[in-house]
Scaffold this active site. Structure first.
Site, mmCIF file in Angstrom:
data_model
loop_
_atom_site.group_PDB
_atom_site.id
_atom_site.type_symbol
_atom_site.label_atom_id
_atom_site.label_comp_id
_atom_site.label_asym_id
_atom_site.label_seq_id
_atom_site.Cartn_x
_atom_site.Cartn_y
_atom_site.Cartn_z
ATOM 1 N N SER A 172 -5.117 -3.278 -4.378
ATOM 2 C CA SER A 172 -5.049 -2.753 -3.010
ATOM 3 C C SER A 172 -3.636 -2.319 -2.629
ATOM 4 O O SER A 172 -3.466 -1.459 -1.757
ATOM 5 C CB SER A 172 -5.551 -3.805 -2.019
ATOM 6 N N ASP A 416 -1.535 -11.608 7.597
ATOM 7 C CA ASP A 416 -1.521 -11.027 6.256
ATOM 8 C C ASP A 416 -0.071 -10.693 5.912
ATOM 9 O O ASP A 416 0.496 -9.735 6.430
ATOM 10 C CB ASP A 416 -2.386 -9.760 6.222
ATOM 11 N N HIS A 419 -0.059 -7.327 2.504
ATOM 12 C CA HIS A 419 -0.207 -5.877 2.632
ATOM 13 C C HIS A 419 0.777 -5.326 3.671
ATOM 14 O O HIS A 419 1.391 -6.083 4.423
ATOM 15 C CB HIS A 419 -1.656 -5.534 2.988
#
Length: 440
Positions: A172, A416, A419
């Protein structure tokens, strides 16, 4: 006097003035011829090698001018070698390490695009749309020490990709870099001439007028694994099928530019489980390996495939290094038990290296690709990303599951810190990739 006048009038003699003038003219002509080749070559340098303008133009993003470099034999040899690589239009300054430098706050040149202007950003990365109150993370520009990155020119890149296929392969984080590049380029393409579609693990952006595609293929370990489903892949007990890459590699064939990454999914804190036979076999033959050994084994398998399937005369291959996390604020000197949540500025300590980034795996990357028979450009994003504790999505993203009352009461518990928001840090990763591709 009369004799000199007679000689001048009948053409049988020359004055000292005329003789001196003729000699001077001959000398100038000689010097001009002698240096014409160098002068001509200077005039005919590609336009992108000239210093960029201070103001923005369509398709070009400007930054401070690169310092002047006085040519020498080593630099000319370096430039000649760079020109031999496909897609190269120039060479980086000799001795310039773009991975060493500092972040400079720049409200004029950053960001390169607005979040709402790029419809391709997945909702896990649209921080402003999900309520992030600050925008400072968008305005930081990476400034290497002693040199500058070449200006990102979207027009050039699209032209160089004409009739080509560029493919990102990985997890990702690599997908975030892929989307960042699409955002940097898509504004130059008419709405009717571009599209993005997803086919299972493969996402394809088409620039129809250029007959070009920029693609992303989901393969978090590069080799076959039990985490290969592009949607349902959150598996704690991760298993990699040794050096088996053909399941994925059949989608890589035909790419003109390949950009690999793999790192995050290896960080289990335990030994890696390696499947010796097939996932279809009822009795699975699984062994455990040290993470560094398993990582090196897979990278060697990928490199072997690259050497057998990529033509170094027409194609280029890159590997993007590790993307750091920021899960403990004590790591960068804060006397709290926080993490990346509510962080709004980069880390200032240029020696900072977080505990979540494995120097062991970093060395494996160098060891494996250092033995390559064909050039593999290692895009080192790790150190400069270590400083960016402010650039993560934090809590400002689409959540996979409804938040519990306990999470809502303690936002850092679900922040998070892996990311990155777009626009933001991953645009700089593409600056480095652009530099490696066109100015190696």
């Amino acid at each position: 006097m009369r004799t000199m006048k007679a000689q001048h009038s009948n053409g049988r003699g020359r004055s000292p003035f005329i003789t001196s003038y003729a000699l001077t003219l001959a000398f100038i002509t000689f010097v001009s011829v002698l240096y014409f080749k160098d002068f001509s070559s200077t005039l005919h340098q590609p336009f992108l090698n000239r210093p960029p303008p201070h103001h923005r133009r369509s398709g070009q993003i400007s930054r401070p001018l690169r310092p002047a470099h006085h040519g020498n034999a080593a630099e000319h040899h370096h430039a000649a070698a760079a020109q031999q690589l496909p897609f190269a239009v120039g060479a980086a300054p000799a001795g310039c390490d773009v991975g060493q430098g500092e972040w400079v706050y720049d409200e004029v040149a950053r960001p390169w695009y607005q979040e709402e202007e790029c419809p391709y950003i997945q909702p896990q990365l649209t921080c402003q749309a999900h309520g992030r109150p600050d925008k400072g993370y968008q305005h930081w520009r990476w400034q290497p020490r002693g040199c500058s990155l070449p200006s990102f020119n979207a027009t050039l890149m699209l032209e160089m990709l004409r009739g080509k296929r560029m493919l990102f392969v990985g997890d990702s984080l690599n997908r975030g870099q892929y989307v960042s590049l699409v955002c940097l380029l898509h504004r130059l393409i008419p709405e009717s001439s571009k599209s993005m579609e997803t086919f299972d693990s493969l996402t394809v952006f088409r620039a129809k007028d250029y007959n070009a595609t920029i693609e992303f293929y989901w393969a978090p370990f590069l080799a076959e694994s039990n985490s290969d489903d592009a949607v349902v892949h959150r598996i704690a007990d991760r298993i990699v099928r040794g050096t088996s890459i053909e399941k994925h590699a059949k989608f890589w064939k035909g790419a003109d530019i390949l950009v690999f990454n793999t790192y995050l999914w290896w960080m289990t804190g335990q030994k890696m489980k390696i499947l010796q036979n097939s996932f279809e076999d009822k009795n699975k033959d699984i062994i455990e390996m040290e993470t560094e050994d398993a990582y090196g084994m897979v990278l060697k398998a990928v490199l072997k495939w690259v050497e057998s399937n990529m033509d170094p005369k027409t194609s280029r291959v890159f590997f993007v290094t590790m993307s750091p996390t920021h899960t403990r604020s004590k790591d960068w000197g804060e006397d709290t038990d926080g993490n990346c949540y509510n962080q709004t500025t980069p880390i200032k300590d240029l020696s900072y290296w977080g505990p979540g980034t494995s120097k062991g795996l970093m060395s494996v990357i160098g060891e494996v690709f250092g033995t390559s028979k064909i050039p593999v450009g290692v895009v080192n994003i790790t150190q400069l990303s270590e400083y960016r504790k402010d650039a993560h999505t934090q809590i400002y993203k689409k959540q996979w599951n409804p938040l519990t009352p306990e999470q809502i009461a303690n936002p850092k518990s679900y922040a998070d810190c892996t990311h990155w928001c777009l626009p933001g840090l991953q645009d700089t990763w593409n600056e480095l990739l652009y530099s490696k591709l066109f100015f190696p």
